[in-house]
Motif scaffolding. Structure first.
Motif, PDB file in Angstrom:
ATOM      1  N   VAL A  63      -5.437 -77.306  -5.993  1.00 39.90           N
ATOM      2  CA  VAL A  63      -4.133 -76.736  -5.645  1.00 39.90           C
ATOM      3  C   VAL A  63      -3.007 -77.716  -5.967  1.00 39.90           C
ATOM      4  O   VAL A  63      -1.918 -77.315  -6.383  1.00 39.90           O
ATOM      5  CB  VAL A  63      -4.102 -76.308  -4.159  1.00 39.90           C
ATOM      6  CG1 VAL A  63      -4.199 -77.492  -3.232  1.00 39.90           C
ATOM      7  CG2 VAL A  63      -2.840 -75.523  -3.851  1.00 39.90           C
ATOM      8  N   PHE A  94      -2.165 -66.089   1.880  1.00 41.14           N
ATOM      9  CA  PHE A  94      -2.334 -67.324   2.664  1.00 41.14           C
ATOM     10  C   PHE A  94      -1.009 -67.692   3.331  1.00 41.14           C
ATOM     11  O   PHE A  94       0.045 -67.727   2.685  1.00 41.14           O
ATOM     12  CB  PHE A  94      -2.785 -68.465   1.753  1.00 41.14           C
ATOM     13  CG  PHE A  94      -2.943 -69.790   2.460  1.00 41.14           C
ATOM     14  CD1 PHE A  94      -4.013 -69.996   3.310  1.00 41.14           C
ATOM     15  CD2 PHE A  94      -2.020 -70.811   2.282  1.00 41.14           C
ATOM     16  CE1 PHE A  94      -4.166 -71.217   3.964  1.00 41.14           C
ATOM     17  CE2 PHE A  94      -2.161 -72.021   2.934  1.00 41.14           C
ATOM     18  CZ  PHE A  94      -3.244 -72.224   3.768  1.00 41.14           C
ATOM     19  N   PHE A 117      -8.441 -80.625  -2.141  1.00 42.96           N
ATOM     20  CA  PHE A 117      -7.115 -80.110  -2.490  1.00 42.96           C
ATOM     21  C   PHE A 117      -6.666 -80.416  -3.912  1.00 42.96           C
ATOM     22  O   PHE A 117      -5.547 -80.068  -4.283  1.00 42.96           O
ATOM     23  CB  PHE A 117      -6.072 -80.658  -1.502  1.00 42.96           C
ATOM     24  CG  PHE A 117      -6.379 -80.331  -0.074  1.00 42.96           C
ATOM     25  CD1 PHE A 117      -6.296 -79.024   0.379  1.00 42.96           C
ATOM     26  CD2 PHE A 117      -6.779 -81.313   0.808  1.00 42.96           C
ATOM     27  CE1 PHE A 117      -6.587 -78.711   1.700  1.00 42.96           C
ATOM     28  CE2 PHE A 117      -7.080 -81.012   2.130  1.00 42.96           C
ATOM     29  CZ  PHE A 117      -6.981 -79.701   2.581  1.00 42.96           C
ATOM     30  N   LEU A 135      -7.287 -70.539   1.017  1.00 40.48           N
ATOM     31  CA  LEU A 135      -6.224 -71.338   0.400  1.00 40.48           C
ATOM     32  C   LEU A 135      -5.682 -70.707  -0.882  1.00 40.48           C
ATOM     33  O   LEU A 135      -4.499 -70.831  -1.197  1.00 40.48           O
ATOM     34  CB  LEU A 135      -6.744 -72.744   0.109  1.00 40.48           C
ATOM     35  CG  LEU A 135      -5.761 -73.752  -0.509  1.00 40.48           C
ATOM     36  CD1 LEU A 135      -4.568 -73.983   0.417  1.00 40.48           C
ATOM     37  CD2 LEU A 135      -6.464 -75.079  -0.803  1.00 40.48           C
ATOM     38  N   ARG A 163       0.821 -76.236   0.056  1.00 42.61           N
ATOM     39  CA  ARG A 163       0.725 -75.231   1.108  1.00 42.61           C
ATOM     40  C   ARG A 163      -0.337 -75.554   2.150  1.00 42.61           C
ATOM     41  O   ARG A 163      -0.379 -74.934   3.216  1.00 42.61           O
ATOM     42  CB  ARG A 163       0.441 -73.859   0.501  1.00 42.61           C
ATOM     43  CG  ARG A 163      -0.807 -73.753  -0.361  1.00 42.61           C
ATOM     44  CD  ARG A 163      -0.886 -72.367  -0.993  1.00 42.61           C
ATOM     45  NE  ARG A 163      -1.990 -72.192  -1.928  1.00 42.61           N
ATOM     46  CZ  ARG A 163      -1.940 -72.477  -3.215  1.00 42.61           C
ATOM     47  NH1 ARG A 163      -0.822 -72.980  -3.727  1.00 42.61           N
ATOM     48  NH2 ARG A 163      -2.983 -72.273  -4.002  1.00 42.61           N
ATOM     49  N   PHE A 164      -1.211 -76.495   1.869  1.00 42.37           N
ATOM     50  CA  PHE A 164      -2.238 -76.870   2.832  1.00 42.37           C
ATOM     51  C   PHE A 164      -1.703 -77.811   3.912  1.00 42.37           C
ATOM     52  O   PHE A 164      -2.359 -78.017   4.942  1.00 42.37           O
ATOM     53  CB  PHE A 164      -3.408 -77.552   2.110  1.00 42.37           C
ATOM     54  CG  PHE A 164      -2.985 -78.721   1.253  1.00 42.37           C
ATOM     55  CD1 PHE A 164      -2.867 -79.988   1.780  1.00 42.37           C
ATOM     56  CD2 PHE A 164      -2.697 -78.531  -0.093  1.00 42.37           C
ATOM     57  CE1 PHE A 164      -2.479 -81.062   0.994  1.00 42.37           C
ATOM     58  CE2 PHE A 164      -2.297 -79.593  -0.900  1.00 42.37           C
ATOM     59  CZ  PHE A 164      -2.187 -80.867  -0.350  1.00 42.37           C
ATOM     60  N   ALA A 199     -10.305 -77.916   3.110  1.00 41.41           N
ATOM     61  CA  ALA A 199      -9.476 -76.801   2.663  1.00 41.41           C
ATOM     62  C   ALA A 199      -9.815 -75.541   3.444  1.00 41.41           C
ATOM     63  O   ALA A 199     -10.984 -75.247   3.672  1.00 41.41           O
ATOM     64  CB  ALA A 199      -9.700 -76.550   1.169  1.00 41.41           C
ATOM     65  N   ARG A 225       1.452 -70.109   4.481  1.00 38.84           N
ATOM     66  CA  ARG A 225       1.753 -71.511   4.196  1.00 38.84           C
ATOM     67  C   ARG A 225       3.061 -71.925   4.863  1.00 38.84           C
ATOM     68  O   ARG A 225       3.834 -71.099   5.325  1.00 38.84           O
ATOM     69  CB  ARG A 225       1.855 -71.742   2.686  1.00 38.84           C
ATOM     70  CG  ARG A 225       3.020 -71.044   1.998  1.00 38.84           C
ATOM     71  CD  ARG A 225       3.012 -71.354   0.515  1.00 38.84           C
ATOM     72  NE  ARG A 225       4.090 -70.723  -0.212  1.00 38.84           N
ATOM     73  CZ  ARG A 225       5.294 -71.264  -0.381  1.00 38.84           C
ATOM     74  NH1 ARG A 225       5.570 -72.444   0.150  1.00 38.84           N
ATOM     75  NH2 ARG A 225       6.233 -70.637  -1.072  1.00 38.84           N
TER      76      ARG A 225
END
Length: 632
Positions: A384, A296, A381, A291, A322-323, A287, A298
């Motif tokens: 999130v 951030f 992750f 994040l 969004r990662f 990550a 994205r």
């Protein structure tokens, strides 16, 4: 022209020193960084020219050029892209406009000890500074497209840099590195050798869609008389799968994400029919540091018919993904599309639905086929991804299927809700959970005592989003999600349920004490009752079934929302010697002042046990000290 001298930002000076003293074992990455920056500048110019017919810019032969001068020991990376203005050079090169710089420097120093420093370069948008790994001095000459005057930036990386306005700068940016003295014993790092430049570009930048041309060094016998193009310029997402290696995919990911570690998973998707598009997505292996920051960046890159349109297109994936990084190349969108238009475009919404389902199905496959990689994914992750349980009702079942949670069952391995349900005891109707700041604190919570005694499994939820999604989801396969710290829990800690008669008798025995304690503590609690969830502790604080937890109240207040303070419930353990003694003393009409202090102490102990703080800590400490004094 006047030359001005400026000092680097403190963080920039620290970073320069790390670069100058060669924290990276693989110095070749400096060229990857400079070529990547040049490619971005070309993308931006082509897009600007498409959107502005009046832009005075030459876009007839956009390219990157690498020029070697062996005698002067210089290496120049030049592009004819968007360029920078005088102010932009000062902002982008003289300082590091990134709030994560301090964290980057900390991680960089730690990585030096473990040999992982190379994986951090580029992650914080500081790739330009990598030039100082191989150069004693760096000169940058640039002119923004559409402007008449250029800028020269020069620094030896020693704390200052100079800025000068120039009249004869060509459109774009040229970065000239005055290379450090040659090392006769290490020819592998001779960056004036054409073979070395060919090797680096082929390894790291072959996929870039602009030509990267090498101007041969004068006097090299194997050099071609004309500039040679070093890269294939083939879009990886458009090539057949069997023609692209994992290494090529990984280099594209590094170029897009500025994360120089390999991705955890690569996802390809091609849609044909009424609306055609190609997607190449990457799930990172770790990550990013920011994040959970509001700023951030994205989204994935959007192309239309191979033409770059925008970075970080947020409309292509929901916020809880969004990662994910990557590229989407659509065939039927307008080249002049804006972010506002994308939010309303039905084709974009269709792409988002398809990409979301593809990412979740990929995670599901990882879960089934490669537990180690799934474990890595969830560790990095999971927090999130659980945001989607709140915001994405369409994919909630798919999200629940790939979610796992810490639990009191067995070892420390997380469990799925499906596995939890399969292990439920006979007669158990609910899925029990507890939320808190850390696993250690909630495992030691008094709310867990009866569940531990009866061997009933409890999910241990420690992410802030857990406070929200459990209420939003509500149930799983008909089983209610129920907090062990809210509402009345109908458990008997000594095995077997109490009969209605036994409960009624016990309530009668304590009725007067409970009523009196409620009066004594009415400023803080709304009810005092007997507990069936305690086996060791004398008391605990619980919320009503539909009340907000204190953690959730604090979250709302942190977001600027006014939330009224909720009074909670004090539960007493009728089997605890302290509670029994208090009840007996009350019946025998002992000193009411001392009894009131005991009630206050019981409440304070319950607050402390859940990680809170007494309303008046000094008074609480004095009461405890006085009681200890009387026991001596």
């Amino acid at each position: 022209m006047t030359t001005e001298t400026f000092e680097f930002q403190v963080e920039a000076r620290q970073l320069l020193q790390l670069m100058i003293h060669s924290v990276y074992s693989n110095k070749d990455v400096f060229l990857r960084e400079l070529v990547s920056n040049a490619s971005d500048a070309l993308d931006k110019l082509r897009l600007a020219a498409l959107r502005d017919d009046t832009l005075d810019a030459d876009v007839s032969d956009l390219h990157v050029e690498i020029d070697i001068d062996k005698d002067a020991r210089t290496l120049t990376v030049r592009d004819n892209g968007i360029g920078m203005s005088y102010d932009e050079v000062g902002q982008l090169i003289g300082t590091i406009a990134n709030s994560g710089t301090a964290k980057f420097l900390q991680e960089l120093r730690e990585a030096q000890e473990t040999g992982g420093a190379e994986g951090l370069i580029g992650q914080f948008g500081v790739g330009f500074y990598a030039a100082f790994m191989v150069a004693d001095e760096v000169t940058l000459v640039t002119r923004r497209a559409g402007e008449s005057q250029g800028t020269r930036w020069t620094s030896r990386g020693e704390g200052t840099y100079t800025l000068e306005r120039v009249d004869d700068a060509p459109q774009g940016t040229a970065v000239t590195l005055h290379l450090k003295p040659a090392d006769p014993e290490n020819q592998l790092h001779d960056y004036t050798a054409t073979w070395k430049i060919r090797e680096i570009v082929k390894r790291y930048s072959d996929f870039i869609t602009w030509p990267i041309r090498l101007v041969p060094a004068a006097g090299e016998g194997d050099a071609a008389p004309e500039p040679e193009t070093l890269n294939s310029m083939k879009a990886l997402w458009a090539r057949p799968r069997d023609e692209v290696s994992d290494d090529e995919y990984h280099e594209l990911y590094k170029h897009i994400s500025h994360d120089w570690r390999e991705p955890l998973e690569t996802i390809r998707l091609q849609a044909e029919g009424t609306f055609e598009y190609q997607a190449l997505l990457f799930v990172p292996s770790h990550a990013p540091h920011d994040l959970f920051r509001q700023d951030f960046r994205r989204g994935v890159q959007l192309y239309v018919k191979r033409v770059f349109i925008m970075d970080d297109c947020e409309a292509l994936l929901p916020p809880y993904l969004r990662f994910v990084k990557g590229v989407v190349d659509a065939q039927d969108l307008s080249l002049n599309v804006s972010r506002e238009i994308l939010q309303q475009d039905r084709h974009i919404r269709m792409i988002q639905r398809r990409l979301t389902k593809k990412v979740l199905s990929t995670v599901k496959d990882l879960m089934a086929k490669d537990q180690d990689r799934y474990t890595t994914f969830w560790r990095e992750f999971g927090a999130v991804l659980k945001e989607g349980l709140v915001t994405d009702s369409e994919n909630r079942d798919a999200l629940l299927a790939v979610s796992s949670f810490a639990t009191t069952h067995g070892d420390d391995e997380p469990t799925t809700l499906k596995s939890y349900v399969e292990r439920m005891q006979d007669g158990q109707e609910d899925i029990y959970y507890i939320t808190g700041d850390s696993r250690q604190s909630i495992e030691n919570s008094p709310h867990m005592e009866a569940f531990r005694a009866k061997g009933i499994e409890v999910l241990l939820l420690t992410d802030p989003v857990d406070e929200v999604w459990v209420d939003t989801v509500g149930e799983y396969e008909g089983k209610r999600l129920r907090s062990v710290a809210k509402g009345e829990i109908d458990l008997d800690a000594e095995g077997g349920e109490k009969t209605d008669g036994e409960r009624e008798k016990q309530n009668e025995e304590y009725a007067e004490l409970l009523g009196w304690m409620k009066e004594q503590l009415e400023e803080d609690i709304k009810e005092v009752r007997l507990s069936s969830r305690l086996t060791v502790s004398p008391a605990c604080i619980v919320a009503d079934a539909h009340d907000l937890t204190p953690a959730l109240e604090n979250m709302y207040r942190a977001m600027g929302q006014e939330v009224p303070r909720t009074k909670r419930i004090l539960e007493l353990n009728p089997g605890h010697v302290l509670v029994k003694g208090l009840n007996q003393a009350y019946k025998e009409r002992e000193d009411r002042t001392q009894l009131a202090e005991t009630a206050e102490l019981l409440y304070g102990l319950a607050v402390l046990a859940e990680g809170g703080q007494p309303k008046e800590p000094a008074r609480f400490v004095k009461l405890v000290a006085d009681r200890l004094e009387h026991t001596l």
